[in-house]
Scaffold this motif. Structure first.
Motif, PDB file in Angstrom:
ATOM      1  N   ARG A  87      24.162  47.689  50.922  1.00 54.78           N
ATOM      2  CA  ARG A  87      24.751  46.847  49.798  1.00 54.78           C
ATOM      3  C   ARG A  87      25.209  47.206  48.344  1.00 54.78           C
ATOM      4  NH1 ARG A  87      20.389  41.940  46.792  1.00 54.78           N
ATOM      5  NH2 ARG A  87      22.248  40.532  46.351  1.00 54.78           N
ATOM      6  N   SER A  88      24.789  48.280  47.595  1.00 52.70           N
ATOM      7  CA  SER A  88      25.611  48.947  47.098  1.00 52.70           C
ATOM      8  C   SER A  88      27.204  49.381  46.872  1.00 52.70           C
ATOM      9  CB  SER A  88      24.728  50.292  46.210  1.00 52.70           C
ATOM     10  OG  SER A  88      24.577  51.379  47.819  1.00 52.70           O
ATOM     11  N   MET A  89      27.138  49.685  48.419  1.00 52.35           N
ATOM     12  CA  MET A  89      28.726  50.178  48.238  1.00 52.35           C
ATOM     13  C   MET A  89      29.463  48.859  49.279  1.00 52.35           C
ATOM     14  SD  MET A  89      27.715  52.953  51.278  1.00 52.35           S
ATOM     15  CE  MET A  89      29.681  53.134  51.749  1.00 52.35           C
ATOM     16  N   MET A  90      29.083  47.660  49.782  1.00 58.28           N
ATOM     17  CA  MET A  90      29.707  46.385  50.116  1.00 58.28           C
ATOM     18  C   MET A  90      29.735  45.425  49.060  1.00 58.28           C
ATOM     19  SD  MET A  90      30.106  48.089  52.876  1.00 58.28           S
ATOM     20  CE  MET A  90      31.426  46.500  53.183  1.00 58.28           C
ATOM     21  N   GLU A  91      29.153  45.522  48.026  1.00 59.35           N
ATOM     22  CA  GLU A  91      29.213  44.226  47.537  1.00 59.35           C
ATOM     23  C   GLU A  91      30.101  43.529  46.869  1.00 59.35           C
ATOM     24  OE1 GLU A  91      24.826  41.892  44.716  1.00 59.35           O
ATOM     25  OE2 GLU A  91      25.653  44.258  44.252  1.00 59.35           O
ATOM     26  N   ASP A  92      30.949  45.004  46.113  1.00 56.41           N
ATOM     27  CA  ASP A  92      31.684  45.042  45.165  1.00 56.41           C
ATOM     28  C   ASP A  92      32.924  46.024  46.178  1.00 56.41           C
ATOM     29  OD1 ASP A  92      29.448  46.206  42.284  1.00 56.41           O
ATOM     30  OD2 ASP A  92      30.165  43.984  42.674  1.00 56.41           O
ATOM     31  N   GLY A  93      32.530  45.410  46.971  1.00 55.42           N
ATOM     32  CA  GLY A  93      33.529  46.188  47.917  1.00 55.42           C
ATOM     33  C   GLY A  93      35.177  45.234  47.310  1.00 55.42           C
ATOM     34  N   ARG A  94      36.452  46.467  47.622  1.00 57.26           N
ATOM     35  CA  ARG A  94      38.074  44.965  47.386  1.00 57.26           C
ATOM     36  C   ARG A  94      38.346  45.706  47.824  1.00 57.26           C
ATOM     37  NH1 ARG A  94      34.701  45.157  42.442  1.00 57.26           N
ATOM     38  NH2 ARG A  94      36.204  43.122  42.078  1.00 57.26           N
ATOM     39  N   GLU A  95      39.429  44.803  48.866  1.00 52.91           N
ATOM     40  CA  GLU A  95      40.458  45.267  49.324  1.00 52.91           C
ATOM     41  C   GLU A  95      41.871  44.203  49.356  1.00 52.91           C
ATOM     42  OE1 GLU A  95      40.690  45.841  52.938  1.00 52.91           O
ATOM     43  OE2 GLU A  95      38.173  45.780  52.944  1.00 52.91           O
ATOM     44  N   GLU A  96      42.422  44.926  49.907  1.00 50.26           N
ATOM     45  CA  GLU A  96      44.223  45.007  48.668  1.00 50.26           C
ATOM     46  C   GLU A  96      44.314  43.705  49.120  1.00 50.26           C
ATOM     47  OE1 GLU A  96      46.972  48.299  50.062  1.00 50.26           O
ATOM     48  OE2 GLU A  96      48.793  47.007  48.669  1.00 50.26           O
ATOM     49  N   VAL A  97      45.113  42.924  48.576  1.00 54.51           N
ATOM     50  CA  VAL A  97      45.546  41.533  48.985  1.00 54.51           C
ATOM     51  C   VAL A  97      47.225  41.654  49.692  1.00 54.51           C
ATOM     52  CG1 VAL A  97      45.948  39.173  47.860  1.00 54.51           C
ATOM     53  CG2 VAL A  97      43.914  40.478  47.959  1.00 54.51           C
ATOM     54  N   PRO A  98      47.838  41.321  50.374  1.00 57.81           N
ATOM     55  CA  PRO A  98      48.915  40.970  50.843  1.00 57.81           C
ATOM     56  C   PRO A  98      49.498  40.103  49.388  1.00 57.81           C
ATOM     57  CG  PRO A  98      48.210  39.986  52.540  1.00 57.81           C
ATOM     58  CD  PRO A  98      47.040  40.345  51.855  1.00 57.81           C
ATOM     59  N   ALA A  99      51.203  40.890  49.617  1.00 54.67           N
ATOM     60  CA  ALA A  99      52.104  40.108  48.287  1.00 54.67           C
ATOM     61  C   ALA A  99      52.179  39.062  49.382  1.00 54.67           C
ATOM     62  CB  ALA A  99      53.747  40.979  48.378  1.00 54.67           C
ATOM     63  N   GLY A 100      52.752  37.884  48.780  1.00 55.58           N
ATOM     64  CA  GLY A 100      52.286  36.309  49.100  1.00 55.58           C
ATOM     65  C   GLY A 100      51.646  35.377  49.284  1.00 55.58           C
ATOM     66  N   LEU A 101      50.148  36.473  49.552  1.00 57.98           N
ATOM     67  CA  LEU A 101      49.573  35.478  49.356  1.00 57.98           C
ATOM     68  C   LEU A 101      49.315  34.553  48.563  1.00 57.98           C
ATOM     69  CD1 LEU A 101      47.064  34.786  51.910  1.00 57.98           C
ATOM     70  CD2 LEU A 101      45.511  36.464  50.108  1.00 57.98           C
ATOM     71  N   TRP A 102      48.979  34.915  47.421  1.00 52.70           N
ATOM     72  CA  TRP A 102      49.529  33.387  46.109  1.00 52.70           C
ATOM     73  C   TRP A 102      49.959  32.654  46.014  1.00 52.70           C
ATOM     74  CZ3 TRP A 102      46.737  31.162  42.077  1.00 52.70           C
ATOM     75  CH2 TRP A 102      47.431  30.377  42.019  1.00 52.70           C
ATOM     76  N   ASP A 103      51.424  32.916  47.091  1.00 50.57           N
ATOM     77  CA  ASP A 103      52.532  31.580  47.327  1.00 50.57           C
ATOM     78  C   ASP A 103      51.933  30.683  47.644  1.00 50.57           C
ATOM     79  OD1 ASP A 103      54.988  34.536  46.919  1.00 50.57           O
ATOM     80  OD2 ASP A 103      54.057  32.899  45.143  1.00 50.57           O
ATOM     81  N   ALA A 104      51.845  31.627  49.012  1.00 55.53           N
ATOM     82  CA  ALA A 104      50.647  30.148  49.751  1.00 55.53           C
ATOM     83  C   ALA A 104      49.849  29.367  49.239  1.00 55.53           C
ATOM     84  CB  ALA A 104      50.044  30.956  51.246  1.00 55.53           C
ATOM     85  N   VAL A 105      48.582  30.208  48.371  1.00 55.31           N
ATOM     86  CA  VAL A 105      47.530  29.424  47.805  1.00 55.31           C
ATOM     87  C   VAL A 105      48.451  28.141  46.856  1.00 55.31           C
ATOM     88  CG1 VAL A 105      45.911  29.704  46.495  1.00 55.31           C
ATOM     89  CG2 VAL A 105      45.876  31.249  47.638  1.00 55.31           C
ATOM     90  N   GLN A 106      49.250  29.132  46.291  1.00 53.12           N
ATOM     91  CA  GLN A 106      50.352  27.824  45.354  1.00 53.12           C
ATOM     92  C   GLN A 106      50.282  26.895  46.005  1.00 53.12           C
ATOM     93  OE1 GLN A 106      52.765  28.628  41.229  1.00 53.12           O
ATOM     94  NE2 GLN A 106      53.668  29.932  43.182  1.00 53.12           N
ATOM     95  N   SER A 107      51.107  27.198  46.617  1.00 54.21           N
ATOM     96  CA  SER A 107      51.920  25.664  47.728  1.00 54.21           C
ATOM     97  C   SER A 107      50.926  24.646  47.371  1.00 54.21           C
ATOM     98  CB  SER A 107      52.485  26.290  48.652  1.00 54.21           C
ATOM     99  OG  SER A 107      51.694  26.892  50.052  1.00 54.21           O
ATOM    100  N   GLN A 108      49.869  24.949  47.904  1.00 46.80           N
ATOM    101  CA  GLN A 108      48.742  24.434  48.478  1.00 46.80           C
ATOM    102  C   GLN A 108      47.570  22.964  47.181  1.00 46.80           C
ATOM    103  OE1 GLN A 108      46.166  25.143  52.139  1.00 46.80           O
ATOM    104  NE2 GLN A 108      47.160  26.657  51.702  1.00 46.80           N
TER     105      GLN A 108
END
Lengths: 425, 185
Positions: free
Chosen positions: A9-30
């Motif tokens: 839990r201590s290792m995975m709880e705050d785990g972060r992944e690299e978000v690909p560019a352009g994903l926000w645009d896809a969210v924003q469009s919706q």
């Protein structure tokens, strides 16, 4: 919980992944289109101003109609005759007889034996200045024309010119009846009271027009103009890193501009007046912004905060207006006016709120802002020297260099209502 | 010129950010996305095991988050509230795919009695994530919900439509499988 679980839990709880560019645009469009809630109030704020203006205009029109119809212009109104004029006033209804009297028969100081007749009114052109020398029926002191005993105008019926003389020595003409003359006098007096000429009342009001001091409050329309959005970065002075400052990130919500002032109104003529004064105005707005503080090299962001920011601006101005009185009497003055104003921002402050406390940033003050306006006005005299006035108007604010952002820069054309007191000096 | 004559060290105000998002401020929404997206992508990846699918779920999750932002009452952390949205988004996807039928089974493994602390220190986040994604969907889901999200077996059972016993069994087997995988490194 097992130790293994805790470790995972201590290792995975705050785990972060690299978000690909352009994903926000896809969210924003919706996402739905950005419609800040505060802009929905724009119509509400403006509505009351427009409705009040419309009601005021209707009331002013009604007042105009009532006052205008209240006067009783009539063809038989008395014309005040100045001493220099010799208009024949048509006031006498009773026919009178003209007496022909030859000059040879007239001896000053001697009472003529024969009766003297006065020219019939029907033979006198109303309002037409007689080419013949005609002595007014009234005295030289502007008294209403009356067939006073001992005084009369004598005019020759034929082409001969009769020298008019003072009538003291002339025997009073034989009038049709004394009672008729008395009645005529009474009618004249009554007519003067009841059928005062419109111009006369206006002249009277105009004579009563005096200089006055006014105290006023003003509120303008605020349509909460949208669409301007983020418009740049506000910077701290050169001592701080150049990148540090506030960035507007959202639309502004503008408060209703309010002004208070005082001034003097001088009459120029019976209808024209000019007013000059000084006023103070407050303009406020709220916007979303981000404050970023950079390090000394201007590269690393030391701190960043996102907050609502309150902007307060104060202006001092000199308004100058010309007034034209359309309808005026003892109790009400209905007028139109136009003029301009020069205003200078004297205070511009931004307040950023945060749980740790507020942060204050002074803003630029810019130059002088000029405006021009037109309006209607109505003043009600509530006492001899005190009047209450209400002036709805429309005003346009001209662009000026380096002016701080405000409702006036975003919405240069504004409607407003001014209420105030005028104290006649 | 702008002169801050009263200044303190400032921190990002999460509530202000939320308020900006509620106002439809696109900049605020972007800022919130930037803050939560890396964390929530990790959540989605843990549940679905596939990066492309995880990115799709991340996208769907944010749409749901912004649409339900007005329901956040401020009780509890905003991150915890957001995490639940993404977990539910992932679960909905898994249900749709019938990935929770627990059809796959883990190879039997002997539970390790030794302390895993040392082995866990040697393994990093990415490697552990890789191992978790290799779990079959059913086991992976129970493991994620219990160990990382903190759901109880009853809550897991209600959510997944299984019994508590099944939830406990699945968790135990997933735990052993992971421990063995870590020990084998």
């Amino acid at each position: 919980m097992q130790e293994f679980d805790k470790l995972v839990r201590s290792m995975m709880e705050d785990g972060r992944e690299e978000v690909p560019a352009g994903l926000w645009d896809a969210v924003q469009s919706q996402l739905p289109a950005a419609v800040p809630a505060k802009t929905q109030r724009k119509a509400v704020i403006l509505t009351w101003t427009r409705r009040a203006g419309m009601a005021l205009a209707a009331a002013a029109a009604l007042t105009f109609g009532i006052v205008y119809s209240a006067r009783k212009p009539s063809d038989d109104q008395i014309q005040i005759v100045s001493g220099a004029r010799s208009m024949v006033a048509d006031i006498v209804d009773e026919p009178v007889e003209i007496v022909e009297m030859g000059t040879e028969d007239f001896v000053p100081g001697e009472v003529p034996q024969s009766p003297v007749k006065i020219l019939r009114p029907s033979r006198v052109q109303k309002g037409v200045e007689s080419k013949k020398e005609v002595k007014p029926l009234q005295q030289e002191s502007k008294q209403p024309v009356e067939a006073a005993s001992g005084k009369r105008a004598v005019e020759e019926v034929d082409e001969k010119t009769v020298t008019t003389e003072k009538v003291d020595a002339v025997k009073p003409v034989k009038e049709t009846s004394e009672s008729a003359k008395e009645e005529a006098k009474k009618e004249e007096a009554q007519r003067k009271l009841d059928n005062m000429a419109f111009e006369d009342s206006f002249k009277m009001a105009g004579k009563q027009r005096k200089s006055s001091v006014y105290f006023s409050g003003n509120a303008s329309s605020n349509t909460n103009p949208a669409g301007k959005g983020a418009n740049g970065i506000m910077r701290v002075p050169a001592a701080a890193p150049s990148q540090t400052g506030i960035t507007e990130t959202g639309e502004s919500s503008f408060m209703i501009p309010v002004s208070f002032g005082t001034g003097v109104k001088f009459p120029l003529s019976e209808r024209w007046s000019i007013g000059i004064g000084v006023n103070a105005s407050y303009l406020g707005r709220t916007y979303a912004g981000t404050y970023r503080e950079y390090d000394g090299e201007g590269i690393q962001v030391k701190s960043e905060t996102y907050s609502d920011i309150r902007n307060n601006q104060f202006y001092v101005g000199i308004p100058v207006n010309a007034y034209f009185s359309v309808i005026s009497n003892k109790f009400v003055d209905f007028y139109v006016y136009g003029g301009g104003s020069a205003e200078k921002c004297v205070y511009n402050n931004n307040i950023m709120q945060s749980p740790e406390g507020n942060t204050y940033f002074k803003g630029q003050k810019g130059g002088v802002m000029f405006s021009a306006g037109l309006g209607l006005g109505c003043e009600f005299m509530v006492a001899d020297h005190l009047g209450i006035y209400i002036d709805p108007s429309a005003r346009y604010y001209f662009k000026a260099k380096n002016m701080p952002k405000s409702v006036r820069t975003q919405q240069p054309f504004m409607a407003g209502i001014e209420l105030g007191l005028r104290v006649k000096l | 010129m702008y002169q801050p004559y009263y200044h303190r060290t400032l921190v990002t105000d999460e509530q202000k950010l939320v308020n900006g998002c509620l106002r439809g401020d696109r900049i605020a929404q972007k800022q919130l996305f930037d803050r939560l997206a890396p964390l929530m992508l990790s959540v989605c990846l843990r549940y679905v095991g596939n990066r492309a699918t995880a990115e799709d779920l991340l996208q769907d999750g944010f749409v749901v988050l912004f649409s339900k932002l007005d329901t956040y009452k401020g009780d509890g952390s905003f991150e915890g509230w957001a995490r639940k949205i993404f977990v539910n988004t992932a679960l909905m996807y898994l249900r749709k795919k019938d990935a929770l039928k627990m059809s796959d089974d883990l190879e039997n493994a002997r539970e390790l009695s030794s302390d895993m602390t040392t082995q866990m220190q040697d393994i990093g986040y990415k490697e552990l994530m890789k191992l978790i994604t290799e779990l079959p969907p059913g086991f992976r889901t129970v493991f994620n919900m219990y160990v990382i999200e903190g759901y109880s077996h009853k809550e897991i059972a209600d959510e997944l439509g299984i019994t508590e016993t099944t939830s406990r069994t699945q968790l135990s087997r997933a735990r052993i499988w992971l421990q063995n995988k870590i020990a084998e490194r």
